[in-house]
Design a protein around this motif. Structure first.
Motif, PDB file in Angstrom:
ATOM      1  N   CYS A  78       0.766  -1.317   0.100  1.00 38.08           N
ATOM      2  CA  CYS A  78       0.042   0.126  -0.058  1.00 38.08           C
ATOM      3  C   CYS A  78       0.956   1.324   0.046  1.00 38.08           C
ATOM      4  O   CYS A  78       0.709   2.257  -0.877  1.00 38.08           O
ATOM      5  CB  CYS A  78      -0.920  -0.167   1.290  1.00 38.08           C
ATOM      6  N   ILE A  79       1.940   1.213   0.955  1.00 36.05           N
ATOM      7  CA  ILE A  79       2.973   2.353   1.005  1.00 36.05           C
ATOM      8  C   ILE A  79       3.575   2.543  -0.513  1.00 36.05           C
ATOM      9  O   ILE A  79       3.753   3.670  -0.886  1.00 36.05           O
ATOM     10  CB  ILE A  79       3.730   2.261   2.092  1.00 36.05           C
ATOM     11  N   GLU A  80       4.255   1.583  -0.835  1.00 32.34           N
ATOM     12  CA  GLU A  80       5.075   1.572  -2.047  1.00 32.34           C
ATOM     13  C   GLU A  80       4.354   1.901  -3.167  1.00 32.34           C
ATOM     14  O   GLU A  80       4.969   2.119  -4.102  1.00 32.34           O
ATOM     15  CB  GLU A  80       5.822   0.307  -2.221  1.00 32.34           C
ATOM     16  N   HIS A  81       3.101   1.750  -3.276  1.00 32.44           N
ATOM     17  CA  HIS A  81       2.344   2.122  -4.409  1.00 32.44           C
ATOM     18  C   HIS A  81       1.544   3.259  -4.214  1.00 32.44           C
ATOM     19  O   HIS A  81       0.648   4.002  -5.214  1.00 32.44           O
ATOM     20  CB  HIS A  81       1.280   1.160  -4.564  1.00 32.44           C
ATOM     21  N   GLY A  82       2.092   4.206  -3.307  1.00 36.27           N
ATOM     22  CA  GLY A  82       1.789   5.605  -3.184  1.00 36.27           C
ATOM     23  C   GLY A  82       0.172   5.879  -2.628  1.00 36.27           C
ATOM     24  O   GLY A  82      -0.321   6.812  -2.735  1.00 36.27           O
ATOM     25  N   LEU A  83      -0.371   4.824  -2.128  1.00 35.65           N
ATOM     26  CA  LEU A  83      -1.794   4.858  -1.518  1.00 35.65           C
ATOM     27  C   LEU A  83      -1.568   5.440   0.086  1.00 35.65           C
ATOM     28  O   LEU A  83      -0.655   4.796   0.863  1.00 35.65           O
ATOM     29  CB  LEU A  83      -2.439   3.512  -1.526  1.00 35.65           C
ATOM     30  N   GLU A  84      -2.770   5.790   0.275  1.00 36.82           N
ATOM     31  CA  GLU A  84      -2.747   6.241   1.900  1.00 36.82           C
ATOM     32  C   GLU A  84      -2.988   5.101   2.736  1.00 36.82           C
ATOM     33  O   GLU A  84      -3.739   4.039   2.277  1.00 36.82           O
ATOM     34  CB  GLU A  84      -3.894   7.253   2.133  1.00 36.82           C
ATOM     35  N   LEU A  85      -2.276   5.153   3.835  1.00 35.71           N
ATOM     36  CA  LEU A  85      -2.177   3.733   4.702  1.00 35.71           C
ATOM     37  C   LEU A  85      -3.591   3.855   5.313  1.00 35.71           C
ATOM     38  O   LEU A  85      -3.413   4.374   6.823  1.00 35.71           O
ATOM     39  CB  LEU A  85      -0.980   3.832   5.495  1.00 35.71           C
ATOM     40  N   ASN A  86      -4.662   3.253   4.965  1.00 34.79           N
ATOM     41  CA  ASN A  86      -5.860   3.005   5.835  1.00 34.79           C
ATOM     42  C   ASN A  86      -6.183   1.738   5.374  1.00 34.79           C
ATOM     43  O   ASN A  86      -5.728   0.785   4.542  1.00 34.79           O
ATOM     44  CB  ASN A  86      -6.761   3.972   5.511  1.00 34.79           C
ATOM     45  N   VAL A  87      -7.412   1.310   6.126  1.00 36.50           N
ATOM     46  CA  VAL A  87      -7.781  -0.181   6.314  1.00 36.50           C
ATOM     47  C   VAL A  87      -8.277  -0.398   4.707  1.00 36.50           C
ATOM     48  O   VAL A  87      -7.935  -1.657   4.087  1.00 36.50           O
ATOM     49  CB  VAL A  87      -8.979  -0.407   7.161  1.00 36.50           C
ATOM     50  N   GLU A  88      -9.071   0.383   4.106  1.00 32.21           N
ATOM     51  CA  GLU A  88      -9.595   0.164   2.789  1.00 32.21           C
ATOM     52  C   GLU A  88      -8.620   0.106   1.763  1.00 32.21           C
ATOM     53  O   GLU A  88      -8.606  -0.690   0.934  1.00 32.21           O
ATOM     54  CB  GLU A  88     -10.366   1.277   2.475  1.00 32.21           C
ATOM     55  N   ASN A  89      -7.546   0.778   1.861  1.00 28.54           N
ATOM     56  CA  ASN A  89      -6.218   0.931   0.734  1.00 28.54           C
ATOM     57  C   ASN A  89      -5.699  -0.422   0.856  1.00 28.54           C
ATOM     58  O   ASN A  89      -5.161  -0.990   0.010  1.00 28.54           O
ATOM     59  CB  ASN A  89      -5.622   2.103   0.706  1.00 28.54           C
ATOM     60  N   VAL A  90      -5.228  -0.907   2.087  1.00 30.83           N
ATOM     61  CA  VAL A  90      -4.461  -1.880   2.540  1.00 30.83           C
ATOM     62  C   VAL A  90      -5.373  -3.358   2.210  1.00 30.83           C
ATOM     63  O   VAL A  90      -4.794  -4.131   1.558  1.00 30.83           O
ATOM     64  CB  VAL A  90      -4.205  -2.020   4.059  1.00 30.83           C
ATOM     65  N   ARG A  91      -6.611  -3.300   2.296  1.00 34.99           N
ATOM     66  CA  ARG A  91      -7.561  -4.398   2.127  1.00 34.99           C
ATOM     67  C   ARG A  91      -7.343  -4.503   0.427  1.00 34.99           C
ATOM     68  O   ARG A  91      -7.223  -5.873   0.115  1.00 34.99           O
ATOM     69  CB  ARG A  91      -8.941  -3.968   2.235  1.00 34.99           C
ATOM     70  N   LYS A  92      -7.166  -3.835  -0.422  1.00 41.40           N
ATOM     71  CA  LYS A  92      -7.122  -4.105  -1.826  1.00 41.40           C
ATOM     72  C   LYS A  92      -5.825  -3.912  -2.440  1.00 41.40           C
ATOM     73  O   LYS A  92      -5.458  -4.332  -3.511  1.00 41.40           O
ATOM     74  CB  LYS A  92      -8.020  -2.863  -2.369  1.00 41.40           C
TER      75      LYS A  92
END
Length: 308
Positions: A179-193
């Motif tokens: 999630c972090i290394e793809h530039g997404l905000e670190l939250n449950v929704e983004n981590v889940r996908k």
């Protein structure tokens, strides 16, 4: 994908994340709360940590010691014995005892690994040698048998309920890093996908150690079994170092050839990672944020994320 430099492992009901000299263990306690324990390890300042191959061996030893320590620490949160108020002297004695126990566990684990993954495959290949006379082919069969034992071992332990949960936390660890290394905000929704597979995973590393050993051991040719086994043992650090360099390179590269070579390790991760639930993802996020400023990392690498 931008390399963040963080890594981790799953522990009992939690996740350990490491960033340089700092690491944190986040554990979901029985009351539902998340306990985060931050620690530091000694600086990797020796010359060996800069030398290719050698740095792989040293980092492997560091990871092994920290990994064993964090596993024991995480398990201690679920001990049913009441917590005692200890004096400083008692605390010191307890710490020495725990260190001794950890050392003993580590030594026994290494000896068992040598027996299972070194001696048994070797003597199996000697039986094959009654039919196959080529030493190169015997070494190749030995290596394939070693890989088969490893996969069978992973499959076997994956049936255990406690290990299933550890593998779910392993998935949460990978998903947080991706999630972090793809530039997404670190939250449950983004981590889940995010993906539960990662090229720098220890599972991939171990598989590469086994694969590289197949080809290295094919060149060891002595009539004496003792010499053959001794050479195998002496070459283990070299193989570990080579495998580390490849995993390090693979983690930073998007080259199609490297991606293809990485696929067996990613496939094996389907056995050692499982999809985590949201509670596990929250634990993974807590572990990351304890040691890594992911917002600063993403801000500094904003342009590279837009290229993905």
């Amino acid at each position: 994908m931008k390399y963040s430099g963080i890594g981790g492992q799953a522990v009992m009901e939690g996740v350990m994340m490491r960033n340089g000299e700092r690491y944190a263990v986040a554990v979901r306690l029985t009351d539902g709360s998340i306990h985060v324990d931050k620690k530091e390890t000694k600086p990797q300042t020796g010359k060996g940590y800069k030398i290719p191959i050698v740095r792989g061996v040293l980092n492997f030893i560091d990871s092994l010691v920290i990994g064993m320590s964090t596993l024991m620490d995480s398990a201690s949160y679920f001990e049913e014995e009441p917590k005692e108020t200890l004096t400083e002297e008692q605390k010191e004695k307890k710490a020495k005892k725990e260190k001794l126990e950890m050392t003993g566990t580590l030594v026994v684990s290494v000896l068992m690994a040598l027996v299972i993954f070194m001696l048994i495959p070797y003597y199996f290949s000697r039986l094959v040698g009654l039919v196959v006379k080529s030493q190169a082919w015997m070494a190749f069969i030995e290596g394939i048998f070693r890989i088969a034992i490893f996969i069978a071992y992973v499959l076997l332990i994956s049936l255990m309920e406690d290990i299933k949960r550890v593998f779910m936390y392993h998935g949460a660890e990978h998903k947080c890093i991706n999630c972090i290394e793809h530039g997404l905000e670190l939250n449950v929704e983004n981590v889940r996908k995010s993906s539960k597979q990662h090229k720098r995973c220890g599972t991939s590393f171990l598989l590469f150690v086994l694969i590289i050993s197949v080809f290295v051991f094919m060149f060891i040719r002595f009539d004496s079994s003792i010499l053959q086994l001794a050479c195998r043992l002496l070459l283990i650090p070299v193989i570990v170092g080579i495998s580390y360099e490849f995993i390090r390179w693979a983690g930073r590269s998007e080259n199609k050839v490297i991606q293809t070579i990485s696929k067996p390790g990613l496939w094996l991760q389907n056995l050692t990672t499982r999809e985590p639930d949201d509670d596990m993802i929250e634990v993974g996020i807590a572990s990351v944020e304890a040691v890594f400023d992911w917002r600063k990392f993403q801000e500094e690498n904003r342009e590279s994320f837009h290229e993905l």
